[in-house]
Design a protein around this motif. Structure first.
Motif, short mmCIF file in Angstrom:
data_model
loop_
_atom_site.label_atom_id
_atom_site.label_comp_id
_atom_site.label_asym_id
_atom_site.label_seq_id
_atom_site.Cartn_x
_atom_site.Cartn_y
_atom_site.Cartn_z
N PHE A 1 1.00 -1.37 -0.08
CA PHE A 1 0.08 -0.06 -0.03
C PHE A 1 0.88 1.20 -0.15
CE2 PHE A 1 -1.28 3.31 2.50
CZ PHE A 1 -2.71 3.77 2.01
N MET A 2 0.48 2.15 -0.72
CA MET A 2 1.10 3.61 -0.83
C MET A 2 0.37 4.71 -0.84
SD MET A 2 4.04 4.81 -3.54
CE MET A 2 2.92 5.02 -4.93
N ALA A 3 0.84 5.61 0.19
CA ALA A 3 0.08 6.82 0.12
C ALA A 3 0.87 7.68 -0.60
CB ALA A 3 -0.04 7.23 1.51
N GLY A 4 0.19 8.71 -1.54
CA GLY A 4 1.06 9.68 -2.32
C GLY A 4 0.86 9.32 -3.65
N ALA A 5 0.87 10.36 -4.77
CA ALA A 5 0.83 10.06 -6.25
C ALA A 5 1.98 11.21 -6.64
CB ALA A 5 -0.24 10.15 -6.59
N GLY A 6 2.83 11.68 -5.93
CA GLY A 6 3.82 12.85 -6.74
C GLY A 6 4.91 12.11 -7.28
N GLY A 7 6.05 13.06 -7.19
CA GLY A 7 7.13 12.51 -7.68
C GLY A 7 8.00 11.61 -7.10
N VAL A 8 7.96 11.68 -5.82
CA VAL A 8 8.76 10.44 -5.05
C VAL A 8 7.85 9.23 -5.10
CG1 VAL A 8 7.92 11.23 -2.89
CG2 VAL A 8 10.02 9.91 -3.00
N ALA A 9 6.55 9.47 -5.05
CA ALA A 9 5.62 8.02 -5.11
C ALA A 9 5.59 7.43 -6.58
CB ALA A 9 4.33 8.59 -5.02
N TYR B 1 -3.05 5.03 -2.45
CA TYR B 1 -4.25 6.03 -1.80
C TYR B 1 -3.49 7.43 -2.09
CZ TYR B 1 -6.55 8.87 1.35
OH TYR B 1 -7.06 10.11 2.09
N ASN B 2 -4.50 8.63 -2.36
CA ASN B 2 -3.99 9.70 -2.36
C ASN B 2 -4.96 10.80 -1.96
OD1 ASN B 2 -1.73 11.81 -3.11
ND2 ASN B 2 -3.28 12.50 -4.75
N ARG B 3 -4.78 12.03 -1.28
CA ARG B 3 -6.05 12.73 -0.91
C ARG B 3 -6.60 13.23 -1.89
NH1 ARG B 3 -3.14 17.02 2.03
NH2 ARG B 3 -1.29 16.42 0.81
N THR B 4 -6.06 13.74 -3.25
CA THR B 4 -6.69 14.02 -4.45
C THR B 4 -6.65 12.68 -5.45
OG1 THR B 4 -5.75 16.08 -4.38
CG2 THR B 4 -6.78 15.46 -6.65
N GLN B 5 -7.89 12.03 -5.43
CA GLN B 5 -8.16 10.71 -5.94
C GLN B 5 -7.89 10.83 -7.56
OE1 GLN B 5 -11.68 8.66 -5.32
NE2 GLN B 5 -11.24 7.04 -6.81
N ALA B 6 -8.25 11.78 -8.19
CA ALA B 6 -7.83 11.90 -9.53
C ALA B 6 -6.22 12.04 -9.86
CB ALA B 6 -8.30 13.33 -10.20
N THR B 7 -5.35 12.29 -9.11
CA THR B 7 -4.13 12.36 -9.25
C THR B 7 -3.80 10.92 -9.19
OG1 THR B 7 -3.69 14.58 -8.58
CG2 THR B 7 -1.74 13.12 -8.63
N ALA B 8 -4.11 10.26 -8.16
CA ALA B 8 -3.79 8.91 -7.91
C ALA B 8 -4.25 7.82 -9.01
CB ALA B 8 -4.39 8.15 -6.73
N GLU B 9 -5.40 8.17 -9.55
CA GLU B 9 -5.96 7.54 -10.77
C GLU B 9 -5.11 7.61 -12.01
OE1 GLU B 9 -8.04 5.11 -10.71
OE2 GLU B 9 -9.63 5.62 -8.96
N SER C 1 -8.20 2.63 -0.18
CA SER C 1 -8.72 3.38 0.78
C SER C 1 -8.02 3.56 1.76
CB SER C 1 -9.84 2.56 1.66
OG SER C 1 -10.26 3.27 2.94
N TYR C 2 -8.27 4.93 2.46
CA TYR C 2 -7.31 5.43 3.60
C TYR C 2 -7.37 4.55 4.70
CZ TYR C 2 -6.46 8.65 7.53
OH TYR C 2 -5.91 9.30 8.60
N ALA D 1 4.45 7.85 1.02
CA ALA D 1 5.21 8.77 -0.05
C ALA D 1 4.61 9.92 -0.45
CB ALA D 1 5.36 7.73 -1.32
N SER D 2 3.97 10.44 0.76
CA SER D 2 3.40 11.79 0.52
C SER D 2 4.26 12.70 1.57
CB SER D 2 1.97 11.81 1.06
OG SER D 2 1.94 11.67 2.37
N SER D 3 3.67 13.94 1.84
CA SER D 3 4.48 14.91 2.65
C SER D 3 3.85 15.02 4.00
CB SER D 3 4.37 16.47 2.07
OG SER D 3 3.02 16.64 1.66
#
Length: 281
Positions: free
Chosen positions: A138-146, A164-172, A191-192, A203-205
């Motif tokens: 499981f990984m939280a985050g969808a930015g550069g490091v993720a 999982y990411n707080r902004t689902q569209a970015t994760a998708e 899911s959270y 992998a988020s801030s």
């Protein structure tokens, strides 16, 4: 402070390696990289630069005009944006769409590469986490490091990766890219509330000093105690999620494991000195 300066003299020939972040107070990379440079007796210094996202392009343009700035370490939130400004991308940067290191060649063109993913996986291996097909992640985050971590895990053979990411569209968006890269893998939006996995990665801030310190990246209440929780955040050394995991008897891997596993590669790339990659701290 005086002892530190005496141990690492600065001259007119010293090569400068900025690290770009916003916020900047949490970064540990300058301390770790400068330790490596002192060990190598190399005349260079890594220093922190706080740069807002809207000023990144202007900052890079200014750096190109300063010959003693040889490159830079790139961290949150600039890894994907800097990739778009990079003229010559390495293999990992091309796949991932993010960079965490740049260097300037003699014509001051920007070369960029991403080392986070392989560094993170190597940090897990050093912590005796077996990374392979049976590991459910499981990984939280969808930015550069993720992105870097996700590709590195799949490259290593992981076949179950839930994001999982707080902004689902970015994760998708990331999930679709990963599915194209590894169509045989089970890659889903998560899911959270985490359950039924072996490894949870922040992998988020979330938890980072100065940014979202009190926010948990995920909820581990339903997770078995034999699971492992790993961080990318380096400061504080023990984030809230790592402390929660420890109280539940879970194995933890702190954020410093990632940077320690890749610091030599970062220095070698930025300074174009391959032997620096061989130095271990």
């Amino acid at each position: 402070m005086i002892n530190h300066l005496e141990a690492m003299p600065i001259s007119g020939k010293t090569k400068i390696i900025p690290i770009l972040a916003d916020p900047i107070a949490h970064v540990e990379t300058p301390r770790i990289m400068n330790t490596l440079l002192r060990k190598a007796n190399y005349d260079a210094v890594c220093v922190p630069f706080q740069v807002a996202a809207e000023n990144l392009e202007q900052c890079l343009a200014a750096f190109k005009l300063i010959p003693t700035i040889v490159g830079a370490v790139i961290t949150v939130p600039h890894k994907m944006s800097m990739s778009e400004l990079t003229q010559i991308k390495g293999d990992q940067a091309q796949i991932i769409g993010a960079v965490n290191a740049i260097r300037f060649d003699e014509q001051r063109q920007v070369h960029g590469e991403m080392f986070d993913g392989k560094g993170f996986v190597q940090g897990l291996i050093h912590a005796n986490v077996e990374v392979g097909p049976t590991l459910k992640v499981f990984m939280a985050g969808a930015g550069g490091v993720a992105r870097g971590i996700a590709f590195a895990l799949l490259e290593r053979g992981v076949r179950t990766l839930h994001i999982y990411n707080r902004t689902q569209a970015t994760a998708e968006e990331l999930i679709q890219i990963l599915r194209n890269y590894a169509p045989e893998a089970d890659i889903q939006y998560a899911s959270y509330d985490v359950k039924d996995v072996d490894l949870c990665i922040n992998a988020s801030s979330a938890g980072m000093l100065g940014a979202l310190e009190d926010v948990l990246p995920f909820n581990i209440d339903a997770l078995e105690s034999n699971a492992c929780v790993a961080e990318v955040v380096m400061n504080p050394a023990k984030t809230k999620i790592l402390l929660q995991a420890e109280t539940r008897g879970m194995k933890t891997v702190p954020g410093q494991a990632m940077i320690l596993a890749q610091i030599g590669q970062l220095a070698a790339f930025i300074l174009d000195e391959p032997e620096l990659a061989l130095i271990r701290l």
